[in-house]
Enzyme design. Structure first.
Site, PDB file in Angstrom:
ATOM      1  N   ARG A 166       0.836  -1.199   0.000  1.00  0.00           N
ATOM      2  CA  ARG A 166       0.000   0.000   0.000  1.00  0.00           C
ATOM      3  C   ARG A 166       0.875   1.254   0.000  1.00  0.00           C
ATOM      4  NH1 ARG A 166      -5.189   0.222   1.022  1.00  0.00           N
ATOM      5  NH2 ARG A 166      -5.159  -1.776   2.138  1.00  0.00           N
ATOM      6  N   GLU A 226       0.080  -7.893  -3.653  1.00  0.00           N
ATOM      7  CA  GLU A 226      -1.122  -7.062  -3.803  1.00  0.00           C
ATOM      8  C   GLU A 226      -0.735  -5.589  -3.745  1.00  0.00           C
ATOM      9  OE1 GLU A 226      -4.563  -5.482  -0.783  1.00  0.00           O
ATOM     10  OE2 GLU A 226      -3.907  -7.551  -0.550  1.00  0.00           O
ATOM     11  N   LYS A 286     -10.810 -13.116   3.308  1.00  0.00           N
ATOM     12  CA  LYS A 286      -9.846 -12.293   4.039  1.00  0.00           C
ATOM     13  C   LYS A 286     -10.515 -11.801   5.318  1.00  0.00           C
ATOM     14  CE  LYS A 286      -9.202  -7.898   3.053  1.00  0.00           C
ATOM     15  NZ  LYS A 286      -8.805  -6.634   2.377  1.00  0.00           N
ATOM     16  N   SER A 324       1.936  -3.396   6.756  1.00  0.00           N
ATOM     17  CA  SER A 324       2.957  -2.492   7.299  1.00  0.00           C
ATOM     18  C   SER A 324       4.108  -3.218   7.979  1.00  0.00           C
ATOM     19  CB  SER A 324       2.316  -1.498   8.278  1.00  0.00           C
ATOM     20  OG  SER A 324       1.655  -2.176   9.330  1.00  0.00           O
TER      21      SER A 324
END
Length: 211
Positions: free
Chosen positions: A17, A40, A129, A180
């Site tokens: 991300r 992803e 998920k 993260s």
């Protein structure tokens, strides 16, 4: 027809991300070299489809590359156009899932409750998920899993990292999405490679310890 989640030595999805197109190639290559087999790139990243296209070109056939935060059928079509094969969403949208299935994508919609999980399973999701996993915890996911079709793949995402793999693996949850703890915007390819190495070592240790 549902596209099944492909068999992987380690069903770990690296979530990039915030990655930028000029960084994507080096970071994706570092992850693949470290042993990651699913990547992803969320669509709320800068120029995400450019980054996905770069990632697809870097990845061998056995590495699954796609998008996260997919919210519309138009997003699915754009993802297919750049070669993405993995569709991850934060919610259960049956139209989005149907379009992804029509484009032969592996799907991973986000669920939290038994209602959402059963709806996604009925809509033919390749995997579920559970997010945020840190709120449900291994016990919460396990309780919901008891009412799901046994063949549905379960992944824990959100607050899962190399520090707590073992807690989930002990309950039979072996697929994870890693954000993260693996990548934060601004990290270099070398830093991501080091995090991937630590992550994979911790995952392998957790799986071996549960046998």
């Amino acid at each position: 027809m549902t596209t099944p989640f492909p068999p992987m030595q380690r069903p770990l999805v690296a979530i990039l991300r915030g990655v930028k197109p000029e960084e994507a190639g080096g970071i994706v290559s570092a992850l693949i070299e470290a042993g990651m087999t699913a990547i992803e790139i969320p669509l709320n990243s800068p120029e995400p489809f450019r980054s996905i296209e770069i990632a697809v070109k870097r990845a061998p056939a056995n590495v699954l590359v796609g998008a996260g935060t997919v919210l519309t059928t138009a997003d699915v079509d754009r993802l297919a156009d750049v070669g993405g094969r993995l569709m991850v969403s934060p919610n259960v949208d049956v139209d989005v899932l149907a379009r992804a299935h029509a484009r032969s994508m592996v799907t991973m919609p986000g669920v939290f409750s038994p209602t959402e999980a059963l709806l996604a399973a009925r809509a033919g999701a390749s995997s579920l998920k559970f997010f945020p996993a840190s709120v449900l915890g291994p016990a919460g996911i396990t309780a919901i899993r008891a009412v799901l079709p046994p063949e549905v793949m379960i992944a824990a995402v959100g607050g899962v990292s190399d520090t707590n793999f073992a807690d989930y693996v002990r309950t039979g949850i072996v697929a994870f999405g890693l954000g993260s703890s693996l990548y934060k915007p601004g990290m270099t390819a070398a830093e991501v490679a080091e995090r991937a190495k630590v992550t994979i070592e911790a995952y392998d240790k957790a799986v071996q310890g549960a046998r």
